[in-house]
Design a protein around this motif. Structure first.
Motif, PDB file in Angstrom:
ATOM      1  N   TYR A 158       0.844  -1.206   0.000  1.00  0.00           N
ATOM      2  CA  TYR A 158       0.000   0.000   0.000  1.00  0.00           C
ATOM      3  C   TYR A 158       0.874   1.250   0.000  1.00  0.00           C
ATOM      4  O   TYR A 158       2.104   1.157   0.119  1.00  0.00           O
ATOM      5  CB  TYR A 158      -0.914   0.008   1.223  1.00  0.00           C
ATOM      6  CG  TYR A 158      -0.194   0.317   2.529  1.00  0.00           C
ATOM      7  CD1 TYR A 158      -0.308   1.560   3.138  1.00  0.00           C
ATOM      8  CD2 TYR A 158       0.620  -0.645   3.147  1.00  0.00           C
ATOM      9  CE1 TYR A 158       0.351   1.846   4.331  1.00  0.00           C
ATOM     10  CE2 TYR A 158       1.274  -0.373   4.336  1.00  0.00           C
ATOM     11  CZ  TYR A 158       1.143   0.887   4.924  1.00  0.00           C
ATOM     12  OH  TYR A 158       1.803   1.170   6.095  1.00  0.00           O
ATOM     13  N   ARG A 159       0.258   2.404  -0.135  1.00  0.00           N
ATOM     14  CA  ARG A 159       0.967   3.684  -0.079  1.00  0.00           C
ATOM     15  C   ARG A 159       0.449   4.481   1.116  1.00  0.00           C
ATOM     16  O   ARG A 159      -0.754   4.548   1.343  1.00  0.00           O
ATOM     17  CB  ARG A 159       0.784   4.471  -1.381  1.00  0.00           C
ATOM     18  CG  ARG A 159       1.468   3.793  -2.566  1.00  0.00           C
ATOM     19  CD  ARG A 159       1.456   4.655  -3.803  1.00  0.00           C
ATOM     20  NE  ARG A 159       2.094   3.968  -4.928  1.00  0.00           N
ATOM     21  CZ  ARG A 159       3.410   3.952  -5.138  1.00  0.00           C
ATOM     22  NH1 ARG A 159       4.208   4.617  -4.315  1.00  0.00           N
ATOM     23  NH2 ARG A 159       3.917   3.294  -6.173  1.00  0.00           N
ATOM     24  N   ASP A 160       1.379   5.088   1.835  1.00  0.00           N
ATOM     25  CA  ASP A 160       0.986   5.860   3.012  1.00  0.00           C
ATOM     26  C   ASP A 160       0.482   7.235   2.610  1.00  0.00           C
ATOM     27  O   ASP A 160       0.334   7.540   1.408  1.00  0.00           O
ATOM     28  CB  ASP A 160       2.154   5.972   4.006  1.00  0.00           C
ATOM     29  CG  ASP A 160       3.346   6.728   3.424  1.00  0.00           C
ATOM     30  OD1 ASP A 160       3.186   7.426   2.402  1.00  0.00           O
ATOM     31  OD2 ASP A 160       4.440   6.634   4.010  1.00  0.00           O
ATOM     32  N   GLY A 161       0.227   8.084   3.592  1.00  0.00           N
ATOM     33  CA  GLY A 161      -0.337   9.402   3.312  1.00  0.00           C
ATOM     34  C   GLY A 161       0.551  10.282   2.462  1.00  0.00           C
ATOM     35  O   GLY A 161       0.066  11.191   1.785  1.00  0.00           O
ATOM     36  N   ALA A 162       1.862  10.018   2.497  1.00  0.00           N
ATOM     37  CA  ALA A 162       2.805  10.806   1.697  1.00  0.00           C
ATOM     38  C   ALA A 162       3.024  10.205   0.319  1.00  0.00           C
ATOM     39  O   ALA A 162       3.822  10.709  -0.475  1.00  0.00           O
ATOM     40  CB  ALA A 162       4.140  10.918   2.429  1.00  0.00           C
ATOM     41  N   GLY A 163       2.311   9.104   0.023  1.00  0.00           N
ATOM     42  CA  GLY A 163       2.448   8.470  -1.278  1.00  0.00           C
ATOM     43  C   GLY A 163       3.592   7.486  -1.369  1.00  0.00           C
ATOM     44  O   GLY A 163       3.862   6.935  -2.444  1.00  0.00           O
ATOM     45  N   LYS A 164       4.269   7.216  -0.237  1.00  0.00           N
ATOM     46  CA  LYS A 164       5.396   6.305  -0.249  1.00  0.00           C
ATOM     47  C   LYS A 164       4.897   4.866  -0.145  1.00  0.00           C
ATOM     48  O   LYS A 164       4.000   4.562   0.635  1.00  0.00           O
ATOM     49  CB  LYS A 164       6.335   6.614   0.913  1.00  0.00           C
ATOM     50  CG  LYS A 164       7.632   5.806   0.861  1.00  0.00           C
ATOM     51  CD  LYS A 164       8.632   6.287   1.892  1.00  0.00           C
ATOM     52  CE  LYS A 164       9.933   5.515   1.785  1.00  0.00           C
ATOM     53  NZ  LYS A 164      10.949   5.987   2.746  1.00  0.00           N
TER      54      LYS A 164
END
Length: 386
Positions: free
Chosen positions: A24-30
């Motif tokens: 998945y991607r976190d809130g920062a898009g990482k």
């Protein structure tokens, strides 16, 4: 786009191993990965993580701080906000002796309510119920502070409680009138007005030690609490807004304070009950060298028991211990006001409680009027039979 995939690999014994990877991607898009042994665990976690990401509160395990690190931040925040030295020392003790040794290595992102409940249960096995409650509440404050900093999505300790039986709750101990009179008859010097203020105005020990003459209005016959002294003899504001209050006092106390004001040691702090040099009186000194010996002198004491028998000193006389703490004199003040039918709101204000629930919880059992109750019952009975 988040996904869950199976991972297969050979174990050391040649058997096939498997796990489920959440991609998945976190809130920062990482891009982030998290592994689970069962697919249903991965599904549940992804649902929760997706919701946290959408709210901007998700913290990946690799970016999460530990409970110990969060506890350090909590203590530093208390120091930065100029909390009292005694309060900070208490925070450090809770952190170092009870929280970090048991749960300090746990990452906040992996902490759950069941883990906090397990922490509570472990504390109960080795600590008192009272200390366990303090440690659990401290952990909740630590997580609350971390949540405000964006280090964790939720405070999983908020709803974890340490239940306490009402039978375990210590009852308010109020000295008898004869005991109070004996204390006043035997008190000398500045100790007598101090004891009188405790009995008739209900001040806490810290408030007595921090009381200034400028807050004693002998003309208006009032005492205003505007500061207190902590156990390190540092002066500061009351612990809560309710601590600021003005209490009316009677003529006998006013006369005693007038006389004492002329004899009171002078100092830059202008304290009403200072030490011999005019500074803040040490609490330990007040109790061990003054108030406790006063009780023994006045006969308000009990023998120290050793193997069920009174302990004797070198001369063969029973060793006695003081019966009450200064807080019992505060209870005596509240009891006297209640007997004079003071309304609950004034009782709450004069005694300095933050809310009426605390006042009722502490003194509710004293608020009884058998004659009034009998009259009400008789009137209700007459009304029903009329």
């Amino acid at each position: 786009m988040a996904s869950i995939r199976k991972r297969l690999w050979p174990g050391p014994d040649g058997t096939e191993k498997q796990a489920w990877i959440v991609d998945y991607r976190d809130g920062a898009g990482k891009r982030r990965f998290k592994q689970f042994p069962r697919k249903k665990d991965a599904d549940a976690w992804l649902t929760s993580a997706a919701w946290e990401v959408s709210r901007g509160t998700h913290t990946a395990d690799s970016q999460s701080v530990t409970v110990a690190q969060a506890a350090n931040l909590w203590v530093k925040a208390a120091e930065a906000n100029d909390r009292e030295r005694g309060t900070i020392e208490q925070y450090k003790q809770l952190r170092d002796l009870h929280i970090v040794p048991l749960i300090g290595a746990e990452k906040l992102s992996r902490l759950s309510q069941p883990k906090v409940e397990a922490f509570r249960d472990q504390l109960l096995e080795t600590r008192s119920r009272d200390m366990t409650g303090k440690a659990v509440r401290a952990l909740s404050r630590i997580l609350g502070d971390a949540q405000r900093r964006g280090l964790v999505a939720q405070n999983v300790a908020r709803d974890v409680k340490v239940t306490r039986s009402k039978r375990d709750k210590p009852k308010v101990v109020i000295p008898a009138k004869e005991e109070l009179k004996a204390l006043l008859d035997n008190a000398e010097g500045g100790l007598k007005p101090l004891v009188m203020v405790a009995i008739f105005a209900g001040l806490r020990a810290s408030e007595l030690r921090g009381l200034r003459w400028m807050d004693v209005d002998l003309q208006a016959m009032t005492i205003t609490v505007a500061q207190r002294a902590d156990k390190y003899c540092q002066l500061g504001p009351p612990k809560s807004e309710a601590g600021y209050r003005t209490i009316p006092i009677g003529e006998a106390l006013v006369n005693e304070l007038r006389v004492w004001k002329l004899q009171c040691p002078k100092g830059d702090l202008g304290l009403a009950f200072p030490n011999s040099e005019g500074g803040v009186m040490d609490y330990s000194h007040l109790m061990k060298r003054r108030f406790d010996p006063l009780q023994v002198k006045a006969g308000v004491c009990d023998p120290v028991l050793l193997d069920g028998k009174p302990k004797l000193d070198k001369t063969g006389i029973a060793v006695m211990r003081a019966r009450y703490g200064l807080h019992s004199l505060r209870h005596a003040a509240a009891s006297a006001w209640i007997k004079q039918r003071i309304d609950l709101k004034r009782l709450q204000v004069w005694i300095g409680h933050e809310n009426i629930e605390l006042t009722l919880d502490t003194y509710g059992h004293l608020i009884a009027d058998s004659e009034g109750d009998a009259a009400l019952v008789a009137a209700a009975q007459a009304e029903l039979l009329a």
